[in-house]
Design a protein around this motif. Structure first.
Motif, mmCIF file in Angstrom:
data_model
loop_
_atom_site.group_PDB
_atom_site.id
_atom_site.type_symbol
_atom_site.label_atom_id
_atom_site.label_comp_id
_atom_site.label_asym_id
_atom_site.label_seq_id
_atom_site.Cartn_x
_atom_site.Cartn_y
_atom_site.Cartn_z
ATOM 1 N N ILE A 62 0.834 -1.207 0.000
ATOM 2 C CA ILE A 62 0.000 0.000 0.000
ATOM 3 C C ILE A 62 0.865 1.252 0.000
ATOM 4 O O ILE A 62 0.582 2.222 -0.707
ATOM 5 N N LYS A 63 1.925 1.240 0.770
ATOM 6 C CA LYS A 63 2.820 2.402 0.818
ATOM 7 C C LYS A 63 3.450 2.661 -0.543
ATOM 8 O O LYS A 63 3.498 3.796 -1.019
ATOM 9 N N ALA A 65 2.361 1.635 -3.574
ATOM 10 C CA ALA A 65 1.359 2.040 -4.565
ATOM 11 C C ALA A 65 0.880 3.463 -4.302
ATOM 12 O O ALA A 65 0.653 4.231 -5.242
ATOM 13 N N GLY A 66 0.726 3.829 -3.040
ATOM 14 C CA GLY A 66 0.311 5.194 -2.725
ATOM 15 C C GLY A 66 1.359 6.214 -3.107
ATOM 16 O O GLY A 66 1.045 7.282 -3.621
ATOM 17 N N ASN A 94 -2.668 1.236 -9.749
ATOM 18 C CA ASN A 94 -2.381 1.603 -8.372
ATOM 19 C C ASN A 94 -3.543 1.248 -7.453
ATOM 20 O O ASN A 94 -3.331 0.820 -6.317
ATOM 21 N N GLY A 95 -4.752 1.428 -7.929
ATOM 22 C CA GLY A 95 -5.918 1.093 -7.119
ATOM 23 C C GLY A 95 -5.998 -0.394 -6.834
ATOM 24 O O GLY A 95 -6.297 -0.810 -5.704
ATOM 25 N N MET A 98 -3.343 -1.292 -4.315
ATOM 26 C CA MET A 98 -3.769 -0.924 -2.966
ATOM 27 C C MET A 98 -4.811 -1.906 -2.435
ATOM 28 O O MET A 98 -4.789 -2.252 -1.254
ATOM 29 N N GLY A 101 -2.965 -4.943 -1.325
ATOM 30 C CA GLY A 101 -2.320 -4.702 -0.041
ATOM 31 C C GLY A 101 -3.315 -4.720 1.104
ATOM 32 O O GLY A 101 -3.039 -5.263 2.186
ATOM 33 N N LEU A 102 -4.491 -4.160 0.868
ATOM 34 C CA LEU A 102 -5.519 -4.174 1.901
ATOM 35 C C LEU A 102 -5.982 -5.596 2.198
ATOM 36 O O LEU A 102 -6.169 -5.973 3.356
#
Length: 189
Positions: A62-63, A65-66, A94-95, A98, A101-102
């Protein structure tokens, strides 16, 4: 004692509102069952290590991709008007990264497996194309519906960009309301 007035009936519940909570409950029960099976086979510390490792990996994904999405946003905002937009694939996915990752951060083996699948580029690109096509179909269907013309009319502008100042006088208002006899306010501020 009832009167002759009909009783109001509650609107019928949609199928999604019924099935989604049941699906979530079934998913949670399956996750807990799988965690207990793995804990029996490998031990509780192994399950704890799996869950902590997946959480750390999900946070890293997540980090990353963000950060990539923020970098793409700042590059886009810093471009000069009229400059060509780069067509690289750095901004895509990217979405979904994320989301992967979530899913890795959520405790459970099924969510970890789905999160790991979303980290694979071929799966991510196919899912992205499928999602884009389905959204386009839904948007086309919505624009051909009863509100479709309203969406089109809201986007209509005069080609020369001129704005005509004026005021609206309603014909259905009583005559005494329209003609107050006093001066009217100016049209422009």
């Amino acid at each position: 004692m009832t009167t002759g007035a009909p009783t109001p009936t509650a609107p019928r519940r949609s199928r999604a509102r019924t099935l989604v909570p049941l699906g979530i409950a079934a998913w949670l029960v399956l996750e807990i069952w799988l965690l207990t099976l793995v804990a029996e086979a490998a031990g509780g510390f192994a399950v704890l290590g799996l869950l902590v490792g997946a959480g750390v990996l999900g946070a890293m994904v997540i980090k990353r991709a963000g950060r990539r999405a923020f970098t793409n946003l700042t590059e886009t905002l810093q471009q000069q008007p009229g400059a060509a937009v780069p067509t690289g694939s750095s901004g895509k996915g990217n979405g979904l990264l994320m989301l992967g990752g979530l899913l890795l951060m959520l405790p459970g083996l099924i969510s970890d497996a789905l999160g790991l699948l979303l980290l694979l580029p071929p799966v991510r690109s196919r899912l992205g194309r499928y999602t884009e096509r389905s959204l386009e179909r839904r948007m086309r269907a919505a624009s051909s519906g009863p509100l479709g013309n309203a969406f089109q009319q809201a986007r209509i502008h005069r080609p020369d960009g001129k704005v005509v100042q004026g005021e609206v006088i309603r014909d259905d208002a009583p005559r005494s309301d329209r003609d107050t006899g006093g001066p009217r306010p100016p049209l422009t501020p």
